[in-house]
Enzyme design. Structure first.
Site, PDB file in Angstrom:
ATOM      1  N   ARG A  15       0.689  -1.226   0.029  1.00  0.00           N
ATOM      2  CA  ARG A  15       0.077   0.109  -0.054  1.00  0.00           C
ATOM      3  C   ARG A  15       0.905   1.131   0.041  1.00  0.00           C
ATOM      4  NH1 ARG A  15      -3.539  -1.333   5.220  1.00  0.00           N
ATOM      5  NH2 ARG A  15      -1.407  -2.510   5.688  1.00  0.00           N
ATOM      6  N   LYS A  75       2.107   1.692   7.354  1.00  0.00           N
ATOM      7  CA  LYS A  75       2.318   0.803   8.381  1.00  0.00           C
ATOM      8  C   LYS A  75       3.035   1.727   9.675  1.00  0.00           C
ATOM      9  CE  LYS A  75       0.869  -2.633   9.389  1.00  0.00           C
ATOM     10  NZ  LYS A  75      -0.236  -2.934   9.807  1.00  0.00           N
ATOM     11  N   TYR A  94      -0.698   3.973  10.812  1.00  0.00           N
ATOM     12  CA  TYR A  94      -1.132   2.951  11.855  1.00  0.00           C
ATOM     13  C   TYR A  94      -0.044   2.752  12.780  1.00  0.00           C
ATOM     14  CZ  TYR A  94      -5.302   1.473   9.043  1.00  0.00           C
ATOM     15  OH  TYR A  94      -6.471   1.306   8.285  1.00  0.00           O
ATOM     16  N   HIS A  96      -0.572   0.717  16.233  1.00  0.00           N
ATOM     17  CA  HIS A  96      -0.827  -0.519  17.009  1.00  0.00           C
ATOM     18  C   HIS A  96       0.075  -0.683  18.426  1.00  0.00           C
ATOM     19  CE1 HIS A  96      -4.174  -1.515  14.289  1.00  0.00           C
ATOM     20  NE2 HIS A  96      -3.412  -1.535  13.412  1.00  0.00           N
ATOM     21  N   GLU A 118      -5.580   3.788  14.228  1.00  0.00           N
ATOM     22  CA  GLU A 118      -6.569   3.030  14.543  1.00  0.00           C
ATOM     23  C   GLU A 118      -7.469   3.507  15.917  1.00  0.00           C
ATOM     24  OE1 GLU A 118      -3.162   2.733  14.598  1.00  0.00           O
ATOM     25  OE2 GLU A 118      -2.544   2.149  16.607  1.00  0.00           O
ATOM     26  N   VAL A 239     -11.678  -9.895  17.386  1.00  0.00           N
ATOM     27  CA  VAL A 239     -12.214  -9.230  18.550  1.00  0.00           C
ATOM     28  C   VAL A 239     -11.308  -7.762  18.576  1.00  0.00           C
ATOM     29  CG1 VAL A 239     -13.128 -11.128  19.677  1.00  0.00           C
ATOM     30  CG2 VAL A 239     -10.782 -10.236  20.057  1.00  0.00           C
ATOM     31  N   VAL A 267      -7.107 -12.286  12.675  1.00  0.00           N
ATOM     32  CA  VAL A 267      -7.042 -10.953  12.188  1.00  0.00           C
ATOM     33  C   VAL A 267      -6.593 -10.165  13.255  1.00  0.00           C
ATOM     34  CG1 VAL A 267      -8.170  -9.270  10.790  1.00  0.00           C
ATOM     35  CG2 VAL A 267      -9.085 -11.841  10.562  1.00  0.00           C
ATOM     36  N   ILE A 269      -4.480 -10.276  15.170  1.00  0.00           N
ATOM     37  CA  ILE A 269      -3.091 -10.408  15.436  1.00  0.00           C
ATOM     38  C   ILE A 269      -2.238  -8.884  15.625  1.00  0.00           C
ATOM     39  CG2 ILE A 269      -2.118 -10.679  13.060  1.00  0.00           C
ATOM     40  CD1 ILE A 269      -0.702 -12.381  16.131  1.00  0.00           C
ATOM     41  N   ASP A 270      -2.811  -7.823  15.037  1.00  0.00           N
ATOM     42  CA  ASP A 270      -2.173  -6.450  14.970  1.00  0.00           C
ATOM     43  C   ASP A 270      -2.307  -5.868  16.457  1.00  0.00           C
ATOM     44  OD1 ASP A 270      -4.830  -6.040  14.717  1.00  0.00           O
ATOM     45  OD2 ASP A 270      -4.584  -4.797  13.144  1.00  0.00           O
ATOM     46  N   VAL A 298      -1.146 -13.099   9.832  1.00  0.00           N
ATOM     47  CA  VAL A 298      -0.660 -12.099   8.891  1.00  0.00           C
ATOM     48  C   VAL A 298      -0.886 -10.579   9.675  1.00  0.00           C
ATOM     49  CG1 VAL A 298      -0.273 -10.849   6.727  1.00  0.00           C
ATOM     50  CG2 VAL A 298      -0.287 -13.569   6.948  1.00  0.00           C
ATOM     51  N   ASN A 300      -0.560  -7.640   8.252  1.00  0.00           N
ATOM     52  CA  ASN A 300      -0.880  -6.678   7.671  1.00  0.00           C
ATOM     53  C   ASN A 300      -1.825  -7.264   6.096  1.00  0.00           C
ATOM     54  OD1 ASN A 300       1.377  -7.661   6.489  1.00  0.00           O
ATOM     55  ND2 ASN A 300       2.092  -6.148   5.229  1.00  0.00           N
TER      56      ASN A 300
HETATM   57  N1  LIG Z   1      -4.289  -8.276  10.554  1.00  0.00           N
HETATM   58  C1  LIG Z   1      -4.810  -7.445   9.598  1.00  0.00           C
HETATM   59  O1  LIG Z   1      -4.357  -7.195   8.773  1.00  0.00           O
HETATM   60  C2  LIG Z   1      -5.729  -6.638  10.158  1.00  0.00           C
HETATM   61  C3  LIG Z   1      -6.593  -5.695   9.412  1.00  0.00           C
HETATM   62  C4  LIG Z   1      -7.585  -5.007   9.547  1.00  0.00           C
HETATM   63  C5  LIG Z   1      -8.258  -4.951  11.033  1.00  0.00           C
HETATM   64  N2  LIG Z   1      -7.467  -5.798  11.991  1.00  0.00           N
HETATM   65  C6  LIG Z   1      -7.920  -5.998  13.229  1.00  0.00           C
HETATM   66  O2  LIG Z   1      -8.826  -6.601  13.274  1.00  0.00           O
HETATM   67  C7  LIG Z   1      -9.683  -6.458  14.707  1.00  0.00           C
HETATM   68  C8  LIG Z   1     -10.847  -6.259  14.630  1.00  0.00           C
HETATM   69  O3  LIG Z   1     -11.327  -5.064  14.116  1.00  0.00           O
HETATM   70  P1  LIG Z   1     -12.840  -4.468  13.658  1.00  0.00           P
HETATM   71  O4  LIG Z   1     -12.455  -3.333  13.007  1.00  0.00           O
HETATM   72  O5  LIG Z   1     -13.632  -5.507  13.370  1.00  0.00           O
HETATM   73  O6  LIG Z   1     -13.114  -4.190  15.301  1.00  0.00           O
HETATM   74  P2  LIG Z   1     -14.715  -3.802  15.862  1.00  0.00           P
HETATM   75  O7  LIG Z   1     -14.359  -2.669  17.040  1.00  0.00           O
HETATM   76  O8  LIG Z   1     -15.626  -3.111  14.655  1.00  0.00           O
HETATM   77  O9  LIG Z   1     -15.138  -4.870  16.638  1.00  0.00           O
HETATM   78  C9  LIG Z   1     -14.338  -5.813  17.508  1.00  0.00           C
HETATM   79  C10 LIG Z   1     -15.724  -6.495  17.879  1.00  0.00           C
HETATM   80  O10 LIG Z   1     -15.226  -7.139  19.001  1.00  0.00           O
HETATM   81  C11 LIG Z   1     -15.951  -7.704  20.140  1.00  0.00           C
HETATM   82  N3  LIG Z   1     -15.636  -8.114  21.173  1.00  0.00           N
HETATM   83  C12 LIG Z   1     -14.680  -7.410  22.157  1.00  0.00           C
HETATM   84  N4  LIG Z   1     -14.448  -8.248  23.060  1.00  0.00           N
HETATM   85  C13 LIG Z   1     -15.119  -9.660  22.840  1.00  0.00           C
HETATM   86  C14 LIG Z   1     -15.039 -11.012  23.440  1.00  0.00           C
HETATM   87  N5  LIG Z   1     -14.598 -11.101  24.516  1.00  0.00           N
HETATM   88  N6  LIG Z   1     -15.732 -11.769  22.623  1.00  0.00           N
HETATM   89  C15 LIG Z   1     -16.445 -11.580  21.471  1.00  0.00           C
HETATM   90  N7  LIG Z   1     -16.221 -10.248  20.861  1.00  0.00           N
HETATM   91  C16 LIG Z   1     -15.750  -9.421  21.383  1.00  0.00           C
HETATM   92  C17 LIG Z   1     -16.675  -6.058  20.184  1.00  0.00           C
HETATM   93  O11 LIG Z   1     -18.050  -6.120  20.893  1.00  0.00           O
HETATM   94  C18 LIG Z   1     -16.530  -5.563  18.296  1.00  0.00           C
HETATM   95  O12 LIG Z   1     -18.039  -5.938  18.128  1.00  0.00           O
HETATM   96  C19 LIG Z   1      -8.736  -5.276  15.258  1.00  0.00           C
HETATM   97  O13 LIG Z   1      -7.744  -5.787  16.051  1.00  0.00           O
HETATM   98  C20 LIG Z   1      -8.231  -4.637  14.258  1.00  0.00           C
HETATM   99  O14 LIG Z   1      -7.072  -3.940  14.446  1.00  0.00           O
HETATM  100  C21 LIG Z   1      -6.259  -6.636  11.554  1.00  0.00           C
END
Ligand SMILES: NC(=O)c1ccc[n+]([C@@H]2O[C@H](COP(=O)([O-])OP(=O)(O)OC[C@H]3O[C@@H](n4cnc5c(N)ncnc54)[C@H](O)[C@@H]3O)[C@@H](O)[C@H]2O)c1
Length: 372
Positions: A15, A75, A94, A96, A118, A239, A267, A269-270, A298, A300
């Site tokens: 990106r 990043k 970002y 994190h 974030e 979550v 997902v 993991i970040d 992963v 990102n």
């Molecule tokens: N790995 C990647 O490349 C990547 C990319 C985008 C987002 N992410 C990550 O994905 C994660 C989720 O992002 P999002 O935008 O969906 O967040 P979000 O806030 O929209 O959703 C998170 C949900 O988790 C729920 N939650 C909290 N505690 C919980 C529990 N104990 N059990 C079940 N649910 C629970 C919340 O109520 C909420 O609905 C974040 O950590 C974000 O940074 C990672």
């Protein structure tokens, strides 16, 4: 202001943080835009397009970090970039932080102001700069899960949708936010059998209303999670507790009740991941196996579909970048409390409480700095 756009150097990151239209708008507003040579290539955007829209193309990251007052990235700064940061500079990207103590300490020591995508809050209390990447990662998690469930990829050898006479895959989505909703929608399209778990009952009500018949909702507690793990072919970890480390919903001992060859796409993991056994991986080597369970972690994910992700990201980040450049950070934050919430570190002080709490560091309210 001088606005800098370095080329992303995190492994397998394709990106870029600014579109050519952004370069045009910034220069039209009187700012100088520096873009590192090749910064847009991973997203199919050539240097000439930035240049034609007013940007100056420079050869090295040192020229970007050495001159820009506002650096826009995708990043978190990588170790080689941390040494280039300058006191007083604004870094909008970002971070994190809660998942990475050396990064937090490096950024604190550098004296920059870290404005984190974030934790930036929208007018409805949403996280507008996280949303599009969560949409991408959520949709992609099913695509990746389908691939790693294939036997040559060490998965169970399961087709998501099954076929007539053979049941579809059972998919458990932990967290029904943006990632979870998008994952469930795509999984539903594959005709899989999907359960979404969340602790927010209002959110479960909403999901129940909008999801097709093959998606069900379930309250997220320890018993329900364990029952789901026994059934699941694919688990999506989605979550989030904003700014804090993800809660560890799946313990090491839970892997033994899962089906061998089941796949977990963490997902979250970040933010440290929602499994005890999760550790960050890259697109070059996305998976590893613990106790027979395929882990994909992963950090990102959207980077792999750089073109889609760059456009989706810049659509939401650019208006803030332009506002910071036009008005300065103090003024921009004074008129937008949600933007002020994105300031995680300000010149050596942690200004975002969950990050301070995670590492036992002192916390300073951003309001007290802005009003000083
Ligand atoms: N790995 C990647 O490349 C990547 C990319 C985008 C987002 N992410 C990550 O994905 C994660 C989720 O992002 P999002 O935008 O969906 O967040 P979000 O806030 O929209 O959703 C998170 C949900 O988790 C729920 N939650 C909290 N505690 C919980 C529990 N104990 N059990 C079940 N649910 C629970 C919340 O109520 C909420 O609905 C974040 O950590 C974000 O940074 C990672």
């Amino acid at each position: 202001m001088i606005v800098g756009v370095p080329k992303e150097i995190k492994q397998d990151e394709y990106r870029v943080s600014l579109l050519p239209v952004g370069a045009e708008e910034l220069t039209r507003a009187g700012h100088k835009v520096l873009v590192e040579r090749g910064a847009g290539l991973g997203s199919g955007i050539p240097d000439e397009l930035y240049h034609a829209n007013g940007a100056e193309i420079v050869d090295t990251p040192g020229e970007i970090f050495g001159n820009a007052q506002l650096v826009i990235k995708v990043k978190e700064p990588q170790p080689s970039e941390i040494g280039l940061l300058r006191k007083g500079q604004i870094l909008f990207t970002y971070f994190h932080f809660a998942a990475d103590e050396p990064l937090t300490r490096g950024v604190l020591d550098s004296g920059v102001t870290a404005v984190a995508y974030e934790t930036l809050r929208g007018k409805q209390g949403d996280l507008p700069c996280l949303t599009p990447m969560s949409e991408v990662a959520g949709r992609m998690s099913i695509q990746e899960g389908a691939k790693f469930l294939e036997r040559p990829q060490e998965g169970r050898g399961i087709l998501l949708g099954g076929v007539p006479g053979v049941l579809p895959a059972h998919i458990t989505v932990l967290g029904g936010g943006v990632v979870g909703k998008n994952a469930a929608q795509i999984a539903a399209g594959f005709a899989a059998d999907v359960n979404i778990l969340d602790v927010n009952v209002d959110r479960l009500r909403y999901l129940e209303d909008i999801m097709p018949g093959n998606v069900n909702t379930l309250y997220s507690d320890r018993h329900n999670i364990r029952e789901e793990l026994q059934r699941a072919d694919l688990v999506i970890g989605a979550v989030l507790i904003p700014g804090a480390r993800a809660p560890k919903l799946v313990r090491r001992e839970d892997l033994s009740i899962m089906k061998p060859g089941a796949v977990i796409i963490d997902v979250a993991i970040d933010q440290g991941g929602c499994l005890e056994t999760s550790r960050p991986t890259t697109h070059s080597k996305p998976t590893y196996i613990v106790d027979g369970i395929v882990h994909y972690c992963v950090t990102n994910m959207p980077g792999a579909v750089g073109r889609t992700s760059t456009y989706a990201l810049c659509n939401v980040t650019f208006p803030y970048a332009l506002r910071i450049a036009n008005r300065g950070l103090r003024d921009a934050c004074a008129s937008d409390a949600g933007l002020a919430e994105a300031v995680n570190v300000h010149q050596g002080r942690v200004t975002y409480r969950p990050v301070a709490e995670t590492f036992g560091l002192p916390w300073t309210a951003i309001d007290s700095i802005l009003s000083a």
